[in-house]
Each structure stands twice: as structure tokens, then as C-alpha cells.
Motif scaffolding. Structure first.
Motif, short mmCIF file in Angstrom:
data_model
loop_
_atom_site.label_atom_id
_atom_site.label_comp_id
_atom_site.label_asym_id
_atom_site.label_seq_id
_atom_site.Cartn_x
_atom_site.Cartn_y
_atom_site.Cartn_z
N LEU A 182 54.70 48.21 50.56
CA LEU A 182 54.39 48.09 49.14
C LEU A 182 53.09 47.34 48.90
CD1 LEU A 182 57.96 47.51 47.69
CD2 LEU A 182 56.58 49.59 47.61
N ASP A 183 52.77 46.39 49.77
CA ASP A 183 51.47 45.74 49.67
C ASP A 183 50.35 46.75 49.92
OD1 ASP A 183 52.39 43.22 49.02
OD2 ASP A 183 52.36 42.47 51.09
N PHE A 184 50.57 47.63 50.89
CA PHE A 184 49.60 48.68 51.18
C PHE A 184 49.43 49.60 49.97
CE2 PHE A 184 49.06 53.15 52.50
CZ PHE A 184 47.82 53.08 53.10
N LEU A 185 50.54 50.05 49.40
CA LEU A 185 50.47 50.93 48.23
C LEU A 185 49.74 50.26 47.08
CD1 LEU A 185 53.97 52.66 48.00
CD2 LEU A 185 51.85 53.61 48.90
N HIS A 186 50.05 48.99 46.87
CA HIS A 186 49.42 48.26 45.76
C HIS A 186 47.91 48.17 45.95
CE1 HIS A 186 48.03 44.55 43.68
NE2 HIS A 186 48.76 45.05 42.71
N SER A 187 47.49 47.83 47.16
CA SER A 187 46.04 47.71 47.40
C SER A 187 45.35 49.07 47.27
CB SER A 187 45.79 47.11 48.78
OG SER A 187 46.28 47.95 49.82
N MET A 188 46.01 50.13 47.74
CA MET A 188 45.43 51.46 47.62
C MET A 188 45.36 51.92 46.17
SD MET A 188 44.35 52.75 50.46
CE MET A 188 44.29 54.51 50.08
N ARG A 189 46.40 51.70 45.42
CA ARG A 189 46.40 52.07 44.00
C ARG A 189 45.29 51.33 43.26
NH1 ARG A 189 50.77 54.56 41.57
NH2 ARG A 189 50.31 53.45 39.62
N GLU A 233 42.47 50.20 44.52
CA GLU A 233 41.18 50.76 44.92
C GLU A 233 40.93 52.11 44.27
OE1 GLU A 233 38.50 49.65 46.83
OE2 GLU A 233 39.57 47.80 46.35
N ILE A 234 41.95 52.95 44.23
CA ILE A 234 41.80 54.27 43.60
C ILE A 234 41.44 54.14 42.13
CG2 ILE A 234 43.08 56.33 42.88
CD1 ILE A 234 44.62 56.08 45.59
N LYS A 235 42.14 53.26 41.43
CA LYS A 235 41.88 53.09 39.99
C LYS A 235 40.50 52.47 39.75
CE LYS A 235 46.72 52.68 38.63
NZ LYS A 235 47.77 51.81 38.06
N ARG A 236 40.06 51.63 40.68
CA ARG A 236 38.76 50.99 40.53
C ARG A 236 37.62 51.96 40.79
NH1 ARG A 236 34.98 48.55 43.71
NH2 ARG A 236 36.15 48.96 45.63
N ARG A 237 37.81 52.86 41.76
CA ARG A 237 36.72 53.73 42.19
C ARG A 237 36.61 55.03 41.40
NH1 ARG A 237 36.26 53.31 48.69
NH2 ARG A 237 37.02 51.18 48.98
N GLU A 238 37.73 55.54 40.92
CA GLU A 238 37.73 56.87 40.29
C GLU A 238 37.84 56.76 38.77
OE1 GLU A 238 37.03 59.52 41.80
OE2 GLU A 238 37.14 58.77 43.87
N GLU A 239 36.82 57.26 38.08
CA GLU A 239 36.84 57.23 36.62
C GLU A 239 37.63 58.39 36.03
OE1 GLU A 239 32.90 57.07 35.12
OE2 GLU A 239 32.43 55.12 36.04
#
Length: 216
Positions: free
Chosen positions: A156-163, A165-171
Motif C-alpha cells: 500500500l505504501d508502493f501504491l500510494h507513492s505511485m498514485r 507520482e501519477i497525479k503529479r505528472r499527468e495533467e
């Protein structure tokens, strides 16, 4: 049978009152402190564990019996004394003020019950039998502990960090949604369970996002 609504409640910094200082109160206090609540105990005595917490300034202790007016201003109330009459009086007062209250000696007298709780980092699993058998709930929790290992915390830590990053990078909402769906299907949990998972660095994250931006 009363049907309870499961709710994950943010108690961080909230004043939560526990009436009683025995073993039952001890369990309630431990859960509240885990949730970051500001705990106040009203009781003429404390268990050694509660006394130690008070000595560490992790809670506030009012060294006396419950008195009318004690529940005023509380976010939550736990009536957890060994005196059923006192518990009911505290519950009646809390209910009259619209304050959620749990009654250890009689679940029906309160407005909420506390489940058996299993935590694995960000994962919280609550088990309730609607007051029918706390021992049974504890047994079911033990079964879940065997199934839900510590790997879920890392997952879940992995999922949280990935989510994040995805939200930060993709408009683009469409691309974000697509990547998040694919993230949910990504099978790294078994690798974590087997101890073969290699943490992703920035290059691995960049590569995965680039490969999965387009619809397949």
C-alpha cells in the motif's frame, strides 16, 4: 438486530473522553492514542499501563469519579467503568448532547460499538459481530492476521507513492485514470510476499508511466 454503519473516523487532535481506568478502558485508550486523539480519562484509579501513559504525558487524567457535565465538549465518549449505572448515566448525558458514545457494559445503550481491528500500515480491517460476540470477532481477526501479512503494508505504501507520482505528472484526467487502472492490476504483491520485489526508483517509475500512458 441493530445494523451499524461502518465508518473510518478521523480523531486526530480531537478530545476523546474515557470514563473508567480498568482493563476495558485501557483497550479503548490504546486505540484512541493510535488514532492520534487527545485522550482524557476520568477515574479514581488506573491500570499500571494507563498510569505509565499518564506519566509520559500521553493523556490527561482526572483522578475522581464521573460527574455530570464531564462529557460536555467531547468528540467521542467511552463509558467503560465496572459500574453499569455510571456507564448508563454517562451515555445518557452524551446522547443528549449529540456526542457519539460507546458503552462497554451494554452496547445497545450507546450509539456506536468498537470492532476488533487489524492494522497493516495503511490497511485497516475492522471486524464486528454487531455486539453478538467480541471473542468471536477477535478470533476472526486472528484468522485475517494469518492471511494479511506485513507485505500489505509495503504494497500500500508502493501504491500510494505511485498514485501520487501519477497525479503529479499527468495533467490529463483520461491518462491519469488509465494509469491508475493499470496500477491496480500491477502484480507486485506476490513479489513482496516472496521477498523478490526491488523498490522502484525514479527511472523505473518514468519507464512504467511511459509504457502505460497509451491504451492497449
Amino acid at each position: 438486530m441493530t445494523i451499524y454503519l461502518p465508518v473510518m473516523l478521523d480523531c486526530h487532535g480531537q478530545r476523546c473522553l474515557v470514563i473508567g481506568g480498568g482493563r476495558i478502558a485501557e483497550r479503548k485508550v490504546q486505540g484512541l492514542l493510535e488514532a492520534g486523539a487527545a485522550v482524557t480519562i476520568v477515574s479514581p484509579s488506573l491500570t499500571p499501563a494507563l498510569a505509565e501513559l499518564e506519566g509520559m504525558c500521553l493523556l490527561t487524567w482526572k483522578n475522581r469519579e464521573y460527574a455530570p457535565g464531564d462529557t460536555k465538549g467531547a468528540f467521542l465518549v467511552y463509558a467503560a467503568t465496572h459500574d453499569h449505572t455510571v456507564n448508563l448515566k454517562a451515555a445518557e448525558e452524551a446522547r443528549s448532547m449529540g456526542i457519539p458514545v460507546n458503552v462497554a457494559s451494554e452496547a445497545e445503550a450507546g450509539t456506536f460499538i468498537t470492532p476488533a481491528v487489524l492494522r497493516r500500515g495503511r490497511l485497516t480491517v475492522a471486524v464486528s459481530t454487531s455486539g453478538a460476540g467480541p471473542g468471536a470477532a477477535a478470533g476472526i481477526k486472528e484468522l485475517l492476521e494469518e492471511t494479511l501479512g506485513e507485505e500489505y503494508s509495503y504494497y500500500l505504501d508502493f501504491l500510494h507513492s505511485m498514485r501520487t507520482e501519477i497525479k503529479r505528472r499527468e495533467e490529463s484526467p483520461e491518462i491519469r485514470s488509465r494509469l491508475l487502472r493499470k496500477l491496480g492490476r500491477l502484480d507486485v504483491l506476490n513479489e513482496m510476499r516472496e521477498g523478490t520485489f526491488i523498490p522502484w526508483g525514479p527511472e523505473s517509475i518514468d519507464s512504467w508511466i511511459a509504457q502505460n500512458r497509451e491504451e492497449v
